[in-house]
Design an enzyme around this catalytic site. Structure first.
Site, mmCIF file in Angstrom:
data_model
loop_
_atom_site.group_PDB
_atom_site.id
_atom_site.type_symbol
_atom_site.label_atom_id
_atom_site.label_comp_id
_atom_site.label_asym_id
_atom_site.label_seq_id
_atom_site.Cartn_x
_atom_site.Cartn_y
_atom_site.Cartn_z
ATOM 1 N N ASN A 1 1.620 -6.217 3.525
ATOM 2 C CA ASN A 1 0.502 -5.203 3.893
ATOM 3 C C ASN A 1 -0.447 -6.090 4.732
ATOM 4 O O ASN A 1 -1.263 -5.104 5.417
ATOM 5 C CB ASN A 1 -0.215 -4.910 2.420
ATOM 6 N N SER B 1 4.180 4.110 -3.017
ATOM 7 C CA SER B 1 2.716 4.644 -3.468
ATOM 8 C C SER B 1 2.358 5.794 -2.582
ATOM 9 O O SER B 1 2.340 5.695 -1.398
ATOM 10 C CB SER B 1 1.697 3.397 -3.449
ATOM 11 N N GLY B 2 1.609 6.754 -3.458
ATOM 12 C CA GLY B 2 1.418 7.746 -2.548
ATOM 13 C C GLY B 2 0.287 7.828 -1.505
ATOM 14 O O GLY B 2 0.498 8.436 -0.279
ATOM 15 N N CYS C 1 -7.029 -4.776 -1.381
ATOM 16 C CA CYS C 1 -6.774 -4.635 -2.939
ATOM 17 C C CYS C 1 -7.513 -6.110 -3.373
ATOM 18 O O CYS C 1 -7.920 -6.475 -4.456
ATOM 19 C CB CYS C 1 -5.740 -4.757 -3.253
#
Ligand SMILES: Cc1ncc(COP(=O)(O)O)c(C=O)c1O
Ligand SMILES: Cc1ncc(COP(=O)(O)O)c(C=O)c1O
Ligand code: FES
Ligand code: FES
Lengths: 381, 124, 381, 124
Positions: free
Chosen positions: C146, C194-195, C320
């Site tokens: 990420n 993950s949507g 995050c």
């Protein structure tokens, strides 16, 4: 008439959610503007949830559903307090989210006492107190039962938990929004809420974790929710849950009184019109919206399908367990005869339920019951 | 989850009831769910002339009961013995996976009723 | 420019979701009409998700987020295979949803090997193979990173996992929708989606669980998701995830090529215009949309705030982890100097990113960098 | 998350830069996050006549740096020693909880610079 299974999303709740789908797509834990716009909304929702149950916002953790909350309450406590003990006390009539988690914990070194209930679905407080040992770390007892509506004496359980310094979790999924729920008065340490039972969408819930109650997360990862639940926030769902809690708090007691009057009318009507029916659950200590009746000689699903064809939703056992073939564990625990357990049907009223709905059910029910009984090899008539 | 055929047989079940002085009666219970089905036969010249049923059970149980009676009428006893649970489910355009066990009631009760008829014949 | 953190909800996805908020409020696991109407929609979504990654629908389990998926993959495997072993191999650059779960598992009797990465964020397959022991039950290696976009050699890892009969989990949260992802070709057993990273809403995700791979649920309770994940379905979210997966599959490679061209333009532009910058991550094996750059002498957050004031979102470390003060663990694992790690800034492009956006960033960036460097006590200039 | 005052001092920081031949220089690093701040003083008759700063740090670090220079100018050295981190944060209308530690840089660097000035005086 199946509002204990799920409730429609309230239109004003959907309206409040939409901006968080359309414009504010930021990540609330991100520093930049897109993120900052939504973190305020999440915090507002936290206050709304806290206010409904008389908690502080910092004690609210958002989850994805009631089941997640129950799993976190049980597993998070067992992990956090494993130096203290391994014994859990719960009841035989909890939701599968509690019971199946307990079963899993039993396989992993916990001991679980399942308190029995009487014919009205009530536990015995003396039995609860007697079950507490040196090793007891948690009492988990639901506030209101989803199948029968029986309400446990939460305050008294809370007092016992305090007395023995045992943590107290309550699955309040069915109680919140239907009864006044006050975590301080009730003396609970953990309390679980599910959004879709109170007019918020499916896929969001919350757990109250009393300040200072140590918990190990169920979902590890990022720093969201003060390290108590990782994962990007379901922002729109959380905003919806917040507003639904605020709305539920308004006129709570008037609404409950209205539902109780309707439910009582339905109950009386059924008992008067149809012979050989049995009301399951406690006669007075019961959620105001819930009526569970066994229609002797008739299997529940065939009754539901008939309602279904007439546009009425109801449930037999709980919606969550309808995939299983076992008759309801709640009926079993109450000692209801197996055929009557099969026949048990739950009507649960909600904000949209009207006098006309009740009249309609009372009108269609007798011929359906008569027809199905005629078809039943058990029917002596 | 149910097909139209299932819903049709569920809401307008054929041949509900009892036959007085039936030539054969079969009753079976479904161990997995506690449901019960009872079949009554009228037999002439080895041919099933009439069938009636009573069922305490789910929608699938009632529909399969109804269907099995329709399928049995007019068949010889031997032909009826060959009717399988799967054939009944097929005739209803299928049942949901978790409802396949319900079709067991139907053919089993029919076969029990035929056996009961044969026993009576043997005895008589 | 921060699409790796979260993506806007696609308007057509919202449209598809709305009926499940407005009209179809049933519970998909309920028998009655209100329930039946939605179970079909959930199953359709399951097919859409399965198709995007070449799985069968029965192998897809819906979750509430990527973090839940990672927790389920790790904890569910450890529980299910505890008779077989207790050793997990992962990498030093995984998302906190994997790393913090591993840390938790280490406290509970697991042994975890964290494979190091080189300066480009790549693992060494020989090291992976050498780390496998008799006790190894799981390899968990992300598909695309990420922060840097570095892509791991998933197929090769899959082959090693097969060879030693070790289960292989990949966190594909950043890869799905950006790269072709095929669970068969890749030889993975578990894969997390993950949507909100692919145009679906926040609060929904999915995990692929290869047929036959035994797992213990993270959330126990009802019979939803074939006993692999309890809790009432987030129906609207699931419908949204399904459609988002279908849309992501259309023109996947053209879209990726477009983003790559834009990203490369941004990268070249920055390197040409600004001295003393360092591109972090692998030069070629990198997600097509991701650019991570360190601007020497400047702390990341102050750069982000300046972007923010100009309406540009970016991130420093991952969104995050921005609550934490530690410089990014990914930069640390790559051996990036601590001050340069502090300076690292991630631009991640998405479907709405345009040539103009890139030009705009290239225009505003040099003066911001110059001003902040002037303010920096580290800047020798 | 930042107040308007913070954003103002962040985007238009006062007194950025160095003072050549400064009378006192203080440099501190923030152990918890690795950020760095440097303060330069010009002192006359025990009064702070000018202050400049350089900071490698987050938005809060830059804003507190800017604020502390404004607060220090015109103060006697003793008054300036009494400036606390909390006072700087307050002057910015507060900082988010997870950014309170950033304000440590500001007053600490000022105090270091004053000590440095006093040492030089003592030595000189
Ligand atoms: C690689 C990776 N894994 C997992 C996650 C967690 O996903 P979610 O935010 O849906 O919990 C993220 C997102 O931040 C991610 O980038
Ligand atoms: C008492 C009770 N607890 C827990 C749950 C589970 O909540 P959810 O469906 O949000 O997972 C339910 C709902 O079915 C319930 O009635
Ligand atoms: S569930 Fe019992 S026969 Fe169908
Ligand atoms: S985070 Fe380092 S000074 Fe603010």
């Amino acid at each position: 008439m199946d509002y204990n299974a799920t409730t429609p999303l309230r239109p004003e709740v959907l309206e409040a959610m939409l901006p968080f789908y359309r414009e504010h797509f930021g990540n609330p834990s991100s520093v930049h503007w897109a993120g900052r716009m939504v973190s305020g909304a999440v915090e507002k929702a936290r206050e709304q949830v806290a206010r409904l149950i008389n908690a502080s916002p910092a004690e609210i953790v958002f989850t994805s559903c009631g089941s997640e909350g129950d799993n976190l309450a049980l597993k998070g406590t067992v992990e956090a307090l494993k130096d203290k003990g391994n014994h859990i006390i719960t009841t035989a009539v909890e939701h599968p989210a509690v019971l199946n988690t307990c079963e899993f914990l039993e396989k992993n070194g916990c001991e679980v006492t399942y308190l029995p209930v009487d014919a009205e679905g009530m536990i015995d407080l003396a039995q609860l107190e007697a079950a507490i040992t040196e090793k007891t770390i948690l009492i988990s007892a639901m506030w209101g039962n989803n199948e029968t509506g029986t309400i446990f004496p939460i305050k008294e359980i809370g007092a016992i938990a305090r007395k023995y310094k045992v943590r107290f979790h309550t699955d309040a999924v069915q109680a919140v929004g239907k009864l006044p729920v006050d975590v301080q008065k009730a003396g609970v340490d953990l309390l679980v809420i599910s959004g879709h039972k109170i007019g918020a969408p499916k896929g969001v819930g919350a757990i109250y974790i009393r300040r200072g109650a140590r918990m190990v997360p169920l979902i590890h990862g990022g720093h969201q929710e003060r390290n108590r639940r990782a994962g990007t926030h379901n922002v729109a769902g959380i905003v919806g849950l917040g507003l639904a809690c605020e709305l539920a708090g308004r006129h709570l007691e008037e609404n409950a009184a209205r539902l109780k009057a309707l439910r009582d009318k339905l109950e009386r009507g059924i008992v008067e019109r149809i012979p050989e029916v049995k009301v399951n659950g406690h006669p007075t200590r019961r959620l105001p919206n819930t009526l569970n009746v066994s229609f002797a000689y008739i299997e529940g699903e065939s009754l539901l399908l008939n309602f279904d064809m007439k546009g009425v939703a109801a449930s037999s056992g709980s919606a969550c367990t309808s995939g299983s073939l076992e008759p309801s564990h709640v009926m079993g625990a109450m000692g209801v005869d197996i055929a009557l357990a099969h026949s048990s049907t739950r009507f649960s009223l909600g904000p949209d339920s009207s006098e006309e709905d009740v009249d309609y059910i009372l009108e269609i029910l007798p011929p359906i019951v008569a027809r199905l009984r005629e078809m039943s090899p058990l029917y002596p008539g | 989850m149910y097909t139209e055929k299932v819903m049709d047989h569920f809401s307008n079940p054929r041949n509900v009831g009892e036959i007085e002085n039936a030539d054969g009666v079969g009753e079976v219970g479904n161990a997995s769910c506690g449901d019960i089905m009872k079949i009554f036969l009228k037999v002439e010249d080895n041919i099933i002339k009439d069938v009636k049923f009573k069922t305490f059970g789910c929608g699938a149980a009632i529909a399969t009961s109804s269907m099995v009676t329709e399928m049995a009428i007019g068949k010889t006893l031997d032909e009826a013995m060959e009717l399988t649970n799967a054939a009944v489910a097929d005739a209803l355009d299928g049942l949901p996976a978790n409802k396949m066990h319900c079709s067991n009631l139907a053919a089993d009760a029919l076969h029990e009723a035929i056996k009961n008829y044969k026993e009576k014949q043997g005895a008589g």
